[in-house]
Design a protein around this motif. Structure first.
Motif, PDB file in Angstrom:
ATOM      1  N   PRO A 252      -2.986   8.596   8.523  1.00 48.47           N
ATOM      2  CA  PRO A 252      -3.265   7.176   8.767  1.00 48.47           C
ATOM      3  C   PRO A 252      -2.192   6.521   9.623  1.00 48.47           C
ATOM      4  O   PRO A 252      -1.037   6.966   9.660  1.00 48.47           O
ATOM      5  CB  PRO A 252      -3.277   6.588   7.348  1.00 48.47           C
ATOM      6  CG  PRO A 252      -2.371   7.487   6.557  1.00 48.47           C
ATOM      7  CD  PRO A 252      -2.598   8.862   7.115  1.00 48.47           C
ATOM      8  N   HIS A 253      -2.580   5.452  10.304  1.00 49.23           N
ATOM      9  CA  HIS A 253      -1.620   4.647  11.066  1.00 49.23           C
ATOM     10  C   HIS A 253      -0.826   3.784  10.080  1.00 49.23           C
ATOM     11  O   HIS A 253      -1.411   3.110   9.229  1.00 49.23           O
ATOM     12  CB  HIS A 253      -2.344   3.737  12.055  1.00 49.23           C
ATOM     13  CG  HIS A 253      -3.186   4.476  13.049  1.00 49.23           C
ATOM     14  ND1 HIS A 253      -2.648   5.244  14.056  1.00 49.23           N
ATOM     15  CD2 HIS A 253      -4.533   4.562  13.195  1.00 49.23           C
ATOM     16  CE1 HIS A 253      -3.614   5.772  14.783  1.00 49.23           C
ATOM     17  NE2 HIS A 253      -4.764   5.373  14.282  1.00 49.23           N
ATOM     18  N   VAL A 254       0.494   3.783  10.201  1.00 47.05           N
ATOM     19  CA  VAL A 254       1.284   2.944   9.299  1.00 47.05           C
ATOM     20  C   VAL A 254       1.163   1.477   9.678  1.00 47.05           C
ATOM     21  O   VAL A 254       1.418   0.582   8.863  1.00 47.05           O
ATOM     22  CB  VAL A 254       2.765   3.385   9.271  1.00 47.05           C
ATOM     23  CG1 VAL A 254       2.888   4.799   8.733  1.00 47.05           C
ATOM     24  CG2 VAL A 254       3.414   3.275  10.639  1.00 47.05           C
ATOM     25  N   VAL A 255       0.786   1.217  10.917  1.00 48.99           N
ATOM     26  CA  VAL A 255       0.456  -0.137  11.375  1.00 48.99           C
ATOM     27  C   VAL A 255      -0.917  -0.045  12.026  1.00 48.99           C
ATOM     28  O   VAL A 255      -1.152   0.812  12.890  1.00 48.99           O
ATOM     29  CB  VAL A 255       1.486  -0.665  12.389  1.00 48.99           C
ATOM     30  CG1 VAL A 255       1.090  -2.055  12.883  1.00 48.99           C
ATOM     31  CG2 VAL A 255       2.884  -0.711  11.770  1.00 48.99           C
ATOM     32  N   GLY A 256      -1.814  -0.908  11.620  1.00 49.27           N
ATOM     33  CA  GLY A 256      -3.205  -0.788  12.037  1.00 49.27           C
ATOM     34  C   GLY A 256      -3.416  -0.699  13.535  1.00 49.27           C
ATOM     35  O   GLY A 256      -4.244   0.074  14.014  1.00 49.27           O
ATOM     36  N   LEU A 257      -2.653  -1.497  14.309  1.00 55.96           N
ATOM     37  CA  LEU A 257      -2.909  -1.530  15.753  1.00 55.96           C
ATOM     38  C   LEU A 257      -2.402  -0.297  16.501  1.00 55.96           C
ATOM     39  O   LEU A 257      -2.600  -0.175  17.706  1.00 55.96           O
ATOM     40  CB  LEU A 257      -2.332  -2.803  16.374  1.00 55.96           C
ATOM     41  CG  LEU A 257      -0.856  -3.156  16.191  1.00 55.96           C
ATOM     42  CD1 LEU A 257       0.059  -2.272  16.985  1.00 55.96           C
ATOM     43  CD2 LEU A 257      -0.624  -4.624  16.529  1.00 55.96           C
TER      44      LEU A 257
ATOM     45  N   THR B  31       5.067  10.581  16.244  1.00 56.72           N
ATOM     46  CA  THR B  31       4.564  11.299  17.415  1.00 56.72           C
ATOM     47  C   THR B  31       3.631  10.457  18.265  1.00 56.72           C
ATOM     48  O   THR B  31       3.401  10.749  19.430  1.00 56.72           O
ATOM     49  CB  THR B  31       3.807  12.562  16.997  1.00 56.72           C
ATOM     50  OG1 THR B  31       2.596  12.187  16.315  1.00 56.72           O
ATOM     51  CG2 THR B  31       4.648  13.440  16.079  1.00 56.72           C
ATOM     52  N   MET B  32       3.021   9.436  17.675  1.00 56.24           N
ATOM     53  CA  MET B  32       1.985   8.613  18.293  1.00 56.24           C
ATOM     54  C   MET B  32       0.642   9.368  18.369  1.00 56.24           C
ATOM     55  O   MET B  32      -0.320   8.857  18.920  1.00 56.24           O
ATOM     56  CB  MET B  32       2.383   8.104  19.673  1.00 56.24           C
ATOM     57  CG  MET B  32       1.812   6.723  20.032  1.00 56.24           C
ATOM     58  SD  MET B  32       2.299   6.118  21.680  1.00 56.24           S
ATOM     59  CE  MET B  32       3.966   5.546  21.363  1.00 56.24           C
ATOM     60  N   PHE B  33       0.602  10.563  17.810  1.00 56.31           N
ATOM     61  CA  PHE B  33      -0.623  11.364  17.814  1.00 56.31           C
ATOM     62  C   PHE B  33      -1.177  11.541  16.396  1.00 56.31           C
ATOM     63  O   PHE B  33      -1.909  12.485  16.127  1.00 56.31           O
ATOM     64  CB  PHE B  33      -0.350  12.746  18.425  1.00 56.31           C
ATOM     65  CG  PHE B  33      -0.125  12.718  19.905  1.00 56.31           C
ATOM     66  CD1 PHE B  33      -1.194  12.717  20.786  1.00 56.31           C
ATOM     67  CD2 PHE B  33       1.162  12.680  20.418  1.00 56.31           C
ATOM     68  CE1 PHE B  33      -0.988  12.685  22.158  1.00 56.31           C
ATOM     69  CE2 PHE B  33       1.377  12.653  21.788  1.00 56.31           C
ATOM     70  CZ  PHE B  33       0.299  12.653  22.657  1.00 56.31           C
ATOM     71  N   GLN B  34      -0.836  10.614  15.485  1.00 51.34           N
ATOM     72  CA  GLN B  34      -1.188  10.777  14.078  1.00 51.34           C
ATOM     73  C   GLN B  34      -2.692  10.889  13.841  1.00 51.34           C
ATOM     74  O   GLN B  34      -3.129  11.612  12.936  1.00 51.34           O
ATOM     75  CB  GLN B  34      -0.613   9.616  13.253  1.00 51.34           C
ATOM     76  CG  GLN B  34      -1.013   8.227  13.695  1.00 51.34           C
ATOM     77  CD  GLN B  34      -0.097   7.660  14.763  1.00 51.34           C
ATOM     78  OE1 GLN B  34       0.724   8.353  15.334  1.00 51.34           O
ATOM     79  NE2 GLN B  34      -0.240   6.359  15.037  1.00 51.34           N
TER      80      GLN B  34
ATOM     81  N   LYS C 123       0.855  -1.184   0.000  1.00 48.10           N
ATOM     82  CA  LYS C 123       0.000   0.000   0.000  1.00 48.10           C
ATOM     83  C   LYS C 123       0.887   1.229   0.000  1.00 48.10           C
ATOM     84  O   LYS C 123       2.063   1.169   0.379  1.00 48.10           O
ATOM     85  CB  LYS C 123      -0.937   0.017   1.216  1.00 48.10           C
ATOM     86  CG  LYS C 123      -0.249   0.069   2.559  1.00 48.10           C
ATOM     87  CD  LYS C 123      -1.279   0.095   3.687  1.00 48.10           C
ATOM     88  CE  LYS C 123      -0.605   0.107   5.054  1.00 48.10           C
ATOM     89  NZ  LYS C 123      -1.601   0.147   6.159  1.00 48.10           N
ATOM     90  N   ASN C 124       0.320   2.322  -0.460  1.00 50.78           N
ATOM     91  CA  ASN C 124       1.082   3.560  -0.542  1.00 50.78           C
ATOM     92  C   ASN C 124       0.963   4.332   0.779  1.00 50.78           C
ATOM     93  O   ASN C 124      -0.132   4.667   1.217  1.00 50.78           O
ATOM     94  CB  ASN C 124       0.571   4.423  -1.701  1.00 50.78           C
ATOM     95  CG  ASN C 124       1.345   5.717  -1.830  1.00 50.78           C
ATOM     96  OD1 ASN C 124       2.570   5.723  -1.734  1.00 50.78           O
ATOM     97  ND2 ASN C 124       0.649   6.815  -2.030  1.00 50.78           N
ATOM     98  N   ILE C 125       2.095   4.590   1.388  1.00 56.91           N
ATOM     99  CA  ILE C 125       2.125   5.336   2.639  1.00 56.91           C
ATOM    100  C   ILE C 125       2.968   6.586   2.424  1.00 56.91           C
ATOM    101  O   ILE C 125       4.188   6.481   2.243  1.00 56.91           O
ATOM    102  CB  ILE C 125       2.711   4.502   3.792  1.00 56.91           C
ATOM    103  CG1 ILE C 125       1.949   3.178   3.951  1.00 56.91           C
ATOM    104  CG2 ILE C 125       2.677   5.289   5.097  1.00 56.91           C
ATOM    105  CD1 ILE C 125       2.532   2.247   4.994  1.00 56.91           C
ATOM    106  N   PRO C 126       2.366   7.769   2.413  1.00 54.95           N
ATOM    107  CA  PRO C 126       3.131   8.996   2.164  1.00 54.95           C
ATOM    108  C   PRO C 126       4.114   9.296   3.283  1.00 54.95           C
ATOM    109  O   PRO C 126       3.941   8.841   4.426  1.00 54.95           O
ATOM    110  CB  PRO C 126       2.041  10.070   2.066  1.00 54.95           C
ATOM    111  CG  PRO C 126       0.887   9.523   2.838  1.00 54.95           C
ATOM    112  CD  PRO C 126       0.930   8.041   2.635  1.00 54.95           C
ATOM    113  N   ALA C 127       5.137  10.064   2.950  1.00 57.07           N
ATOM    114  CA  ALA C 127       6.158  10.414   3.933  1.00 57.07           C
ATOM    115  C   ALA C 127       5.554  11.149   5.128  1.00 57.07           C
ATOM    116  O   ALA C 127       5.987  10.974   6.270  1.00 57.07           O
ATOM    117  CB  ALA C 127       7.233  11.277   3.275  1.00 57.07           C
ATOM    118  N   SER C 128       4.522  11.957   4.869  1.00 53.55           N
ATOM    119  CA  SER C 128       3.886  12.711   5.955  1.00 53.55           C
ATOM    120  C   SER C 128       3.268  11.776   6.986  1.00 53.55           C
ATOM    121  O   SER C 128       3.240  12.080   8.186  1.00 53.55           O
ATOM    122  CB  SER C 128       2.809  13.645   5.395  1.00 53.55           C
ATOM    123  OG  SER C 128       1.803  12.905   4.708  1.00 53.55           O
TER     124      SER C 128
END
Length: 370
Positions: A118-123, A109-112, A97-102
């Motif tokens: 989006p969370h880069v890891v679902g959990l 930060t853990m505050f995404q 999947k495409n995950i942008p640098a932003s």
């Protein structure tokens, strides 16, 4: 408390088992979203544990700054390690999947979720909830109302009932009612601790537990039946049974707290954060062409092994550094705290490098100061 480690260990293992099996058995995935989901049950148990212990650790320390320093070193080193390893996996083409640098930067930060990335890891969504809970109890601590846990829980549960039941029915749109319920579950964990410590009676705590049970049904009905979640449609029954299963794990082991807990379970609890956080890396690299049960078995086995490894190499050294170099550090005469921290950080870095070399077969001693 051994029973808390047992709850953590079982909860983390439930999440790993859920994710391992659903990857290769679509029929199980469908069943778990309509009946009971081990992953959601594990999360519910985790939330109760957080509510039980986090506010108390804040009160015992008596210092909000100290609390946040400890939580930072407890969470972020391993969290950043996981993000780094997932980024390498993404760069290697293992993540489809495409995950942008932003998004990668926001996740550091853990505050995404608060900034709409989006969370880069679902959990990771559960960690964002944890951070929101820390902020909430920090404010309550500063206002000197944290001890009124039952009042806070009752007020928040009333607000959630309005937001998660009335608002969707009036406006005709879904709200994150499940997240709101889990937040109240954390607050319930604090109420349970007050009863556990004797600050309130178990009878009073029972009223809070009963209120949660009553509100859970309409929240699940509105948010998972009338307004189902798009893309991951958990049924009303699945959420209710999952929440109940998580509560059963927590309250069951709380009831058995005076009995000796199995060592294997408590040791798994010690590395539960590593197990919970790192197992998606194993899922990312494990070939799905393997026979289903072999795949699931290997995912669980390697996840547990990786958890013990990352706990030893990252999580435990970070906590030790935090305790010895920051929290409990005695500043020598003529030194500034900054000089002491810098020196201890250099020592910790060299120690970590030596651990990594030892873990991966290298025996060469790292010269001091390099």
């Amino acid at each position: 408390m051994a029973f808390l480690d047992a709850v953590r260990g079982i909860a983390a293992l439930m999440v790993v088992i859920q994710h391992a099996i659903e990857q290769v058995f679509p029929a199980y995935l469908a069943w778990s979203t309509s009946h009971v989901n081990l992953g959601q049950a594990g999360v519910a148990a985790f939330m109760l544990v957080s509510g039980f212990i986090i506010p108390v650790s804040m009160e015992r320390g008596g210092d909000l700054g100290r609390f946040w320093v400890v939580r930072f070193w407890r969470l972020y080193p391993l969290y950043w390690t996981m993000i780094g390893l997932m980024w390498l996996s993404y760069s290697a083409g293992q993540i489809d999947k495409n995950i942008p640098a932003s998004a990668w930067l926001a996740n550091l930060t853990m505050f995404q979720e608060f900034v709409g990335r989006p969370h880069v890891v679902g959990l990771f969504w559960t960690l964002t909830m944890e951070m929101a809970f820390y902020i909430f109890v920090s404010v309550a601590f500063q206002l000197k109302v944290l001890g009124k846990s039952q009042v806070i829980h009752g007020a928040m549960l009333s607000l959630v009932a309005v937001a998660a039941i009335a608002v969707p029915l009036v406006l005709g749109r879904r709200v994150p009612g499940g997240y709101m319920f889990l937040f109240c579950l954390m607050l319930l964990g604090t109420v349970v601790y007050r009863a556990f410590s004797g600050a309130i009676s178990w009878r009073k705590a029972g009223w809070s537990i009963a209120a949660m049970a009553v509100v859970a049904v309409p929240i699940a009905y509105v948010n998972f039946l009338l307004f189902p979640r798009v893309g991951n449609e958990f049924s009303m029954g699945a959420m209710l049974w999952s929440w109940l299963a998580g509560a059963a794990v927590f309250f069951g082991l709380l009831t058995l707290r005076n009995r000796k807990m199995p060592k294997a379970v408590t040791e798994l609890g010690v590395v539960s954060y590593s197990l919970y956080l790192m197992h998606p890396l194993v899922l990312t690299w494990m070939p799905k062409e393997l026979p289903g049960w072999l795949y699931a078995t290997l995912v669980i086995t390697f996840s547990v092994a990786l958890a013990f490894l990352t706990y030893r190499l990252v999580e435990k050294p970070a906590l030790t550094f935090c305790k010895t170099a920051i929290v409990d550090a005695v500043v020598p005469t003529g030194w500034s705290r900054r000089e002491l921290l810098t020196t201890r950080l250099q020592i910790w870095t060299v120690s970590l490098e030596s651990r990594l070399r030892a873990a991966f077969g290298g025996n060469r001693t790292v010269p001091a100061g390099r």
